[in-house]
Design a protein around this motif. Structure first.
Motif, mmCIF file in Angstrom:
data_model
loop_
_atom_site.group_PDB
_atom_site.id
_atom_site.type_symbol
_atom_site.label_atom_id
_atom_site.label_comp_id
_atom_site.label_asym_id
_atom_site.label_seq_id
_atom_site.Cartn_x
_atom_site.Cartn_y
_atom_site.Cartn_z
ATOM 1 N N VAL A 1 28.066 -1.209 55.684
ATOM 2 C CA VAL A 1 28.219 -1.508 57.107
ATOM 3 C C VAL A 1 28.847 -0.311 57.807
ATOM 4 O O VAL A 1 29.849 0.228 57.348
ATOM 5 C CB VAL A 1 29.091 -2.769 57.310
ATOM 6 C CG1 VAL A 1 29.318 -3.037 58.782
ATOM 7 C CG2 VAL A 1 28.459 -3.962 56.642
ATOM 8 N N ARG A 2 28.234 0.101 58.901
ATOM 9 C CA ARG A 2 28.767 1.208 59.700
ATOM 10 C C ARG A 2 28.980 0.728 61.131
ATOM 11 O O ARG A 2 28.161 -0.001 61.678
ATOM 12 C CB ARG A 2 27.791 2.385 59.702
ATOM 13 C CG ARG A 2 27.648 3.005 58.339
ATOM 14 C CD ARG A 2 26.642 4.111 58.276
ATOM 15 N NE ARG A 2 26.505 4.812 59.534
ATOM 16 C CZ ARG A 2 25.559 5.697 59.790
ATOM 17 N NH1 ARG A 2 24.673 5.982 58.872
ATOM 18 N NH2 ARG A 2 25.480 6.299 60.953
ATOM 19 N N THR A 3 30.079 1.133 61.718
ATOM 20 C CA THR A 3 30.345 0.776 63.104
ATOM 21 C C THR A 3 29.560 1.710 64.020
ATOM 22 O O THR A 3 29.002 2.711 63.574
ATOM 23 C CB THR A 3 31.842 0.881 63.427
ATOM 24 O OG1 THR A 3 32.244 2.237 63.268
ATOM 25 C CG2 THR A 3 32.670 -0.028 62.534
ATOM 26 N N ALA A 4 29.534 1.393 65.304
ATOM 27 C CA ALA A 4 28.827 2.229 66.275
ATOM 28 C C ALA A 4 29.453 3.625 66.321
ATOM 29 O O ALA A 4 28.748 4.630 66.436
ATOM 30 C CB ALA A 4 28.847 1.581 67.653
ATOM 31 N N PRO B 1 29.314 -4.186 63.549
ATOM 32 C CA PRO B 1 28.364 -3.321 62.862
ATOM 33 C C PRO B 1 27.318 -2.766 63.821
ATOM 34 O O PRO B 1 26.904 -3.429 64.765
ATOM 35 C CB PRO B 1 27.718 -4.234 61.823
ATOM 36 C CG PRO B 1 28.091 -5.610 62.166
ATOM 37 C CD PRO B 1 29.259 -5.561 63.072
ATOM 38 N N HIS B 2 26.891 -1.540 63.539
ATOM 39 C CA HIS B 2 25.920 -0.868 64.413
ATOM 40 C C HIS B 2 24.519 -1.426 64.230
ATOM 41 O O HIS B 2 23.855 -1.795 65.178
ATOM 42 C CB HIS B 2 25.921 0.642 64.137
ATOM 43 C CG HIS B 2 24.834 1.364 64.847
ATOM 44 N ND1 HIS B 2 24.766 1.443 66.213
ATOM 45 C CD2 HIS B 2 23.747 2.025 64.389
ATOM 46 C CE1 HIS B 2 23.701 2.121 66.566
ATOM 47 N NE2 HIS B 2 23.064 2.492 65.468
ATOM 48 N N GLY B 3 24.050 -1.468 63.025
ATOM 49 C CA GLY B 3 22.697 -1.968 62.757
ATOM 50 C C GLY B 3 22.748 -2.998 61.657
ATOM 51 O O GLY B 3 23.539 -2.908 60.724
ATOM 52 N N GLY C 1 27.609 7.151 65.523
ATOM 53 C CA GLY C 1 27.462 8.064 66.644
ATOM 54 C C GLY C 1 26.762 7.445 67.841
ATOM 55 O O GLY C 1 26.197 8.153 68.664
ATOM 56 N N ALA C 2 26.797 6.123 67.954
ATOM 57 C CA ALA C 2 26.152 5.429 69.064
ATOM 58 C C ALA C 2 27.197 4.995 70.089
ATOM 59 O O ALA C 2 28.387 4.913 69.797
ATOM 60 C CB ALA C 2 25.405 4.209 68.542
ATOM 61 N N GLU C 3 26.715 4.720 71.279
ATOM 62 C CA GLU C 3 27.585 4.249 72.358
ATOM 63 C C GLU C 3 27.857 2.759 72.197
ATOM 64 O O GLU C 3 26.991 2.002 71.760
ATOM 65 C CB GLU C 3 26.921 4.492 73.718
ATOM 66 C CG GLU C 3 26.826 5.954 74.096
ATOM 67 C CD GLU C 3 28.186 6.557 74.386
ATOM 68 O OE1 GLU C 3 29.035 5.864 74.986
ATOM 69 O OE2 GLU C 3 28.397 7.715 73.998
ATOM 70 N N LEU C 4 29.059 2.351 72.551
ATOM 71 C CA LEU C 4 29.406 0.936 72.529
ATOM 72 C C LEU C 4 28.824 0.239 73.752
ATOM 73 O O LEU C 4 28.828 0.789 74.853
ATOM 74 C CB LEU C 4 30.924 0.745 72.524
ATOM 75 C CG LEU C 4 31.673 1.089 71.243
ATOM 76 C CD1 LEU C 4 33.167 0.915 71.460
ATOM 77 C CD2 LEU C 4 31.214 0.225 70.107
ATOM 78 N N VAL C 5 28.348 -0.969 73.552
ATOM 79 C CA VAL C 5 27.888 -1.809 74.644
ATOM 80 C C VAL C 5 29.128 -2.403 75.296
ATOM 81 O O VAL C 5 30.083 -2.762 74.596
ATOM 82 C CB VAL C 5 26.965 -2.923 74.107
ATOM 83 C CG1 VAL C 5 26.536 -3.863 75.222
ATOM 84 C CG2 VAL C 5 25.774 -2.328 73.403
ATOM 85 N N PRO C 6 29.191 -2.501 76.629
ATOM 86 C CA PRO C 6 30.372 -3.095 77.256
ATOM 87 C C PRO C 6 30.655 -4.495 76.703
ATOM 88 O O PRO C 6 29.768 -5.334 76.634
ATOM 89 C CB PRO C 6 29.998 -3.175 78.738
ATOM 90 C CG PRO C 6 28.971 -2.097 78.916
ATOM 91 C CD PRO C 6 28.221 -2.039 77.621
ATOM 92 N N GLY C 7 31.886 -4.691 76.251
ATOM 93 C CA GLY C 7 32.308 -5.960 75.673
ATOM 94 C C GLY C 7 32.164 -6.016 74.165
ATOM 95 O O GLY C 7 32.570 -6.979 73.540
ATOM 96 N N GLN C 8 31.574 -4.992 73.570
ATOM 97 C CA GLN C 8 31.382 -4.962 72.121
ATOM 98 C C GLN C 8 32.678 -4.564 71.428
ATOM 99 O O GLN C 8 33.358 -3.637 71.841
ATOM 100 C CB GLN C 8 30.280 -3.961 71.758
ATOM 101 C CG GLN C 8 30.052 -3.800 70.285
ATOM 102 C CD GLN C 8 28.984 -2.753 69.985
ATOM 103 O OE1 GLN C 8 28.392 -2.180 70.873
ATOM 104 N NE2 GLN C 8 28.773 -2.517 68.702
#
Length: 87
Positions: A26-29, A45-47, A33-40
């Motif tokens: 499990v990898r976080t956003a 987990p990213h994917g 290297g991805a942007e967080l969605v507001p409220g996330q």
């Protein structure tokens, strides 16, 4: 052992294996290297790859079940060996 019992025990091992497999890979956003969605949450987990989890779970459950069945057939560990109060 009847095949229905074997199937029920395999399903129990598969359910246990899901919880053993879920935390791995499990990898976080932020790690991805991805942007967080507001409220996330930052720890979300990213994917999520259900097929990876199903394959890993099936492999782990099958290995555990085969070990269980071989122990059932050959009697490597018996209930008498685990009874420490009988001494």
């Amino acid at each position: 052992m009847r095949w229905q019992s074997m199937l029920a025990i395999y399903i129990l091992f598969w359910t246990l294996a899901v919880f053993l497999v879920l935390p791995f890979g499990v990898r976080t956003a932020q790690e991805a290297g991805a942007e967080l969605v507001p409220g996330q949450a930052e720890s979300a987990p990213h994917g999520f790859s259900a097929t990876k989890i199903l394959i890993r779970t099936t492999i782990v459950a099958t290995v555990l079940f085969v070990l269980f069945y071989l122990n059932y057939v050959y009697g490597w560990v018996t209930p008498e060996m685990l009874d420490w109060t009988a001494r």
